[in-house]
Design an enzyme around this catalytic site. Structure first.
Site, PDB file in Angstrom:
ATOM      1  N   LYS A  84       5.651  11.134 -14.566  1.00 29.00           N
ATOM      2  CA  LYS A  84       6.857  11.680 -13.897  1.00 29.00           C
ATOM      3  C   LYS A  84       7.669  11.932 -15.090  1.00 29.00           C
ATOM      4  O   LYS A  84       8.385  11.040 -15.682  1.00 29.00           O
ATOM      5  CB  LYS A  84       7.496  10.527 -12.911  1.00 29.00           C
ATOM      6  CG  LYS A  84       6.413  10.318 -11.662  1.00 29.00           C
ATOM      7  CD  LYS A  84       7.212   9.509 -10.783  1.00 29.00           C
ATOM      8  CE  LYS A  84       6.035   9.254  -9.507  1.00 29.00           C
ATOM      9  NZ  LYS A  84       5.720   7.777  -9.334  1.00 29.00           N
ATOM     10  N   GLU A  99     -12.021   1.465   1.167  1.00 38.85           N
ATOM     11  CA  GLU A  99     -11.272   1.349   2.138  1.00 38.85           C
ATOM     12  C   GLU A  99     -11.854   2.453   3.132  1.00 38.85           C
ATOM     13  O   GLU A  99     -11.532   2.417   4.230  1.00 38.85           O
ATOM     14  CB  GLU A  99      -9.752   1.466   2.035  1.00 38.85           C
ATOM     15  CG  GLU A  99      -9.160   0.564   1.588  1.00 38.85           C
ATOM     16  CD  GLU A  99      -9.160   0.387  -0.125  1.00 38.85           C
ATOM     17  OE1 GLU A  99      -9.883   1.055  -0.451  1.00 38.85           O
ATOM     18  OE2 GLU A  99      -8.248  -0.381  -0.649  1.00 38.85           O
ATOM     19  N   THR A 155     -11.902  -4.727  -3.168  1.00 36.05           N
ATOM     20  CA  THR A 155     -11.471  -3.403  -4.107  1.00 36.05           C
ATOM     21  C   THR A 155     -11.222  -4.051  -5.367  1.00 36.05           C
ATOM     22  O   THR A 155     -10.864  -5.300  -5.290  1.00 36.05           O
ATOM     23  CB  THR A 155     -10.473  -2.769  -3.493  1.00 36.05           C
ATOM     24  OG1 THR A 155      -9.400  -3.758  -3.373  1.00 36.05           O
ATOM     25  CG2 THR A 155     -10.422  -2.312  -2.131  1.00 36.05           C
TER      26      THR A 155
HETATM   27  P1  AMP Z   1     -13.302   2.665  -5.176  1.00 33.09           P
HETATM   28  O1  AMP Z   1     -12.575   2.070  -4.093  1.00 33.09           O
HETATM   29  O2  AMP Z   1     -13.532   1.446  -6.192  1.00 33.09           O
HETATM   30  O3  AMP Z   1     -14.538   3.224  -4.917  1.00 33.09           O
HETATM   31  O4  AMP Z   1     -12.152   3.492  -5.603  1.00 33.09           O
HETATM   32  C1  AMP Z   1     -11.462   4.657  -5.044  1.00 33.09           C
HETATM   33  C2  AMP Z   1     -10.711   5.543  -5.901  1.00 33.09           C
HETATM   34  O5  AMP Z   1     -11.440   6.191  -6.934  1.00 33.09           O
HETATM   35  C3  AMP Z   1     -10.068   6.623  -5.233  1.00 33.09           C
HETATM   36  O6  AMP Z   1      -8.675   6.146  -4.375  1.00 33.09           O
HETATM   37  C4  AMP Z   1      -9.748   7.641  -6.375  1.00 33.09           C
HETATM   38  O7  AMP Z   1      -8.617   7.199  -7.063  1.00 33.09           O
HETATM   39  C5  AMP Z   1     -10.979   7.547  -7.129  1.00 33.09           C
HETATM   40  N1  AMP Z   1     -11.750   8.777  -6.802  1.00 33.09           N
HETATM   41  C6  AMP Z   1     -12.937   8.466  -6.072  1.00 33.09           C
HETATM   42  N2  AMP Z   1     -13.650   9.441  -6.227  1.00 33.09           N
HETATM   43  C7  AMP Z   1     -12.972  10.412  -6.881  1.00 33.09           C
HETATM   44  C8  AMP Z   1     -13.249  11.809  -6.972  1.00 33.09           C
HETATM   45  N3  AMP Z   1     -14.343  12.480  -6.683  1.00 33.09           N
HETATM   46  N4  AMP Z   1     -12.270  12.444  -7.989  1.00 33.09           N
HETATM   47  C9  AMP Z   1     -11.390  11.771  -8.252  1.00 33.09           C
HETATM   48  N5  AMP Z   1     -10.766  10.642  -8.172  1.00 33.09           N
HETATM   49  C10 AMP Z   1     -11.869   9.566  -7.309  1.00 33.09           C
END
Ligand code: AMP
Length: 546
Positions: free
Chosen positions: A446, A337, A192
């Site tokens: 917040k 994850e 990640t």
């Molecule tokens: P990654 O593991 O790099 O794919 O990042 C995952 C994170 O991207 C998630 O926990 C979200 O915060 C964000 N994310 C993924 N898809 C979306 C979506 N459709 N809308 C808003 N945030 C998203």
């Protein structure tokens, strides 16, 4: 065996769910279905599932010949190409772990990941040779680099490197023995991005990858058909291209791999010339495509569905695809994850009846519903489940067979007492089961003890006709603790004032959500997977605004 024992026994076949079965299935039943890839020089290469599986076996045969044990991490630093997909099936078929590295990361992040994973070999695109050579002196576990090109494409190589075609030229596919191990064997590894601290590894098992293929392949989700042509714009280093090379093999779809060219013109050309019906990528890619389409007054003629995820999909994108080109948008939410699919907003459920246009749009912009195979709850700060009323936000926690239980090389379990993993996202769930992300927990603003959703303000502000991108960040405030600041990148050639954006937001958000400040920037900082990097914005503006 006693009568009771024979009732209790599992009388079905021991069919281990290993991903090589996907390649074998595609080879046997969809062998002549085409696979197309763009090469570094822009030319198009063509193969099919049968030939791809044979060459993947040659990769396995090479690993066997070099005595690479099962479980060994093999890195890749490459864009989506035919050779990259061959490598991935070949490595996993051997029982080794395919560690897809993101070439857009900084050197120190890549060095950390390669060393943490103890990668022994790295398959890299010839274009990344200088990057690889910068990394290698810091990566003592790497014994060999294989450049995914023709002989000579990466230049004259040192003894520790070779090119892919030479490597596999004499390998006998019959030496590869696929599918002789447990489905619990690790198959793939992704790190990640690591918003704080070091990146964390997520190691997927064959079983979790196979179940993710079946889960996300369901009809209302990514479901592909043998008649589909899939363009996987989303890179394999971004959570295994969201599982698309697996789903395509399961369905027998034609697979199109764009290589390094992800600009609007190149993506458009592949969409049209290959007759693509389904594609997937993060929103920024689609923005580039739309800019190209509108500049050149072009239409998409074959595309039917597009999956957009990784960050929130905007109103403008849904309208652009749906109204401009008749393409259905699947808005997907997930994370590394989760392998990565969590929810998808696709076809509306019957419980919504026949909604009017604005309701339809509102639902398309939500992140959607879970497929079978993902369970989800939202909880308060204290871990109490929150109601599914579409209003009360909570911490989103997930469980399922393709969701992480613990990080790679970490002894601590990452799930709660009920077996749910905390995604770090905040959202609501409505009575129709639709999840709406309102924030990352670290991006929440917040203000005076209440939560302000940065995402919601961004979605609205990015709909301003002069805006190309909008970001909302928390600024420290003496009385309210935090207040929102809106940062806007304008469309080329536009100028605007803060008042124009305040007026635009008025009536669309609660008064106390109104950003205290609006600032314009020339460039938005994007992370390695093309997502907005709010860390950089926060650092920039909290130092310039004491
Ligand atoms: P990654 O593991 O790099 O794919 O990042 C995952 C994170 O991207 C998630 O926990 C979200 O915060 C964000 N994310 C993924 N898809 C979306 C979506 N459709 N809308 C808003 N945030 C998203």
């Amino acid at each position: 065996m006693s009568e009771q024992a024979s009732f209790d026994a599992d009388l079905m076949q021991q069919w281990e769910m290993t991903v090589d079965r996907l390649a074998v299935h595609a080879e046997r039943w969809h062998g002549r279905r085409e696979i197309v890839g763009r090469l570094a020089d822009g030319q198009i290469a063509r193969t099919n599932w049968a030939a791809l599986a044979q060459r993947a076996r040659q990769v396995t045969a090479v690993l066997v010949a070099h005595g690479i044990p099962m479980g060994t991490r093999i890195g890749t630093l490459a864009m989506n190409s035919i050779r990259h997909v061959e490598t991935w099936y070949g490595v996993m078929g051997h029982g080794a772990v395919c560690h897809t590295l993101n070439p857009r990361l900084f050197d120190d992040q890549l060095i950390y990941m390669i060393n943490h994973a103890e990668d022994r070999w790295i398959f890299a695109d010839p274009a990344f040779r200088s990057q690889v050579e910068r990394l290698l002196p810091h990566c003592p576990t790497v014994e060999k680099v294989i450049y995914l090109g023709e002989p000579g494409e990466a230049g004259v190589l040192p003894a520790t490197a070779t090119d892919y075609e030479t490597l596999i030229a004499d390998a006998d596919p019959a030496m590869a023995r696929w599918g002789h191990f447990s489905e619990r064997t690790p198959a793939a590894l992704c790190y990640t991005s690591g918003t704080t601290g070091n990146p964390k590894g997520v190691q997927y098992s064959h079983r979790s990858q196979m179940l993710h293929t079946l889960i996300s392949g369901q009809r209302d989700f990514l479901g592909l058909s043998a008649r589909d042509t899939l363009l996987s714009v989303v890179p394999m280093f971004h959570v295994n291209a969201w599982g698309l090379p697996y789903i395509a093999a399961a369905a027998g779809s034609k697979l199109v791999l764009p290589g390094a060219r992800l600009d609007g013109a190149s993506v458009y050309e592949l969409l049209e010339t290959e007759g693509v019906t389904f594609t997937a990528a993060v929103p920024t890619v689609w923005q580039l495509l739309f800019d190209f389409l509108s500049e050149n007054k072009l239409k998409l003629t074959t595309l039917k569905r597009v999956a957009i995820g990784g960050s929130a999909c905007t109103d403008a994108l849904v309208r652009g695809f749906r109204d401009g080109h008749g393409v259905e948008v699947l808005h997907a939410w997930g994370m590394t994850e989760m392998s990565p699919i969590g929810t998808i907003s696709g076809p509306l459920p019957p419980s919504l009846g026949d909604p009017d246009e604005s309701t339809r749009m509102a639902y398309n912009l939500k992140q959607g519903r879970v497929p079978f195979g993902v369970d989800l709850k939202i909880t308060s700060e204290e871990g109490v489940r929150q109601p599914h009323d579409g209003i009360t936000p909570g911490h989103i926690k997930v469980s399922g067979p393709a969701i992480l239980e613990r990080y790679f090389r970490d002894d601590k379990s990452a799930v709660d007492a009920e077996g749910f993993f905390d995604t770090g996202d905040i959202g609501t769930v409505d009575p129709h089961g639709y999840l709406q992300i309102t924030d990352r927990s670290k991006d929440l603003i917040k203000s005076g003890g209440e939560w302000i959703s940065s995402v919601e303000i961004e979605n609205i502000a990015s709909g301003h006709p002069k805006a190309l991108m909008a970001a909302v960040i928390a600024m420290p405030h003496p009385k309210w603790r935090e207040r929102p600041m809106l940062v806007v990148k304008l469309r080329p050639g536009q100028t605007a004032t803060a008042a124009e954006f305040h007026d635009f937001l008025k009536g669309k958000i609660a008064n106390w959500w109104m950003p205290d400040e609006v600032t314009f920037v020339d460039e938005m900082p994007l992370g390695a997977t093309g997502k907005l990097d709010k860390k950089v914005l926060r650092a920039r503006f909290t130092t310039t605004h004491p």
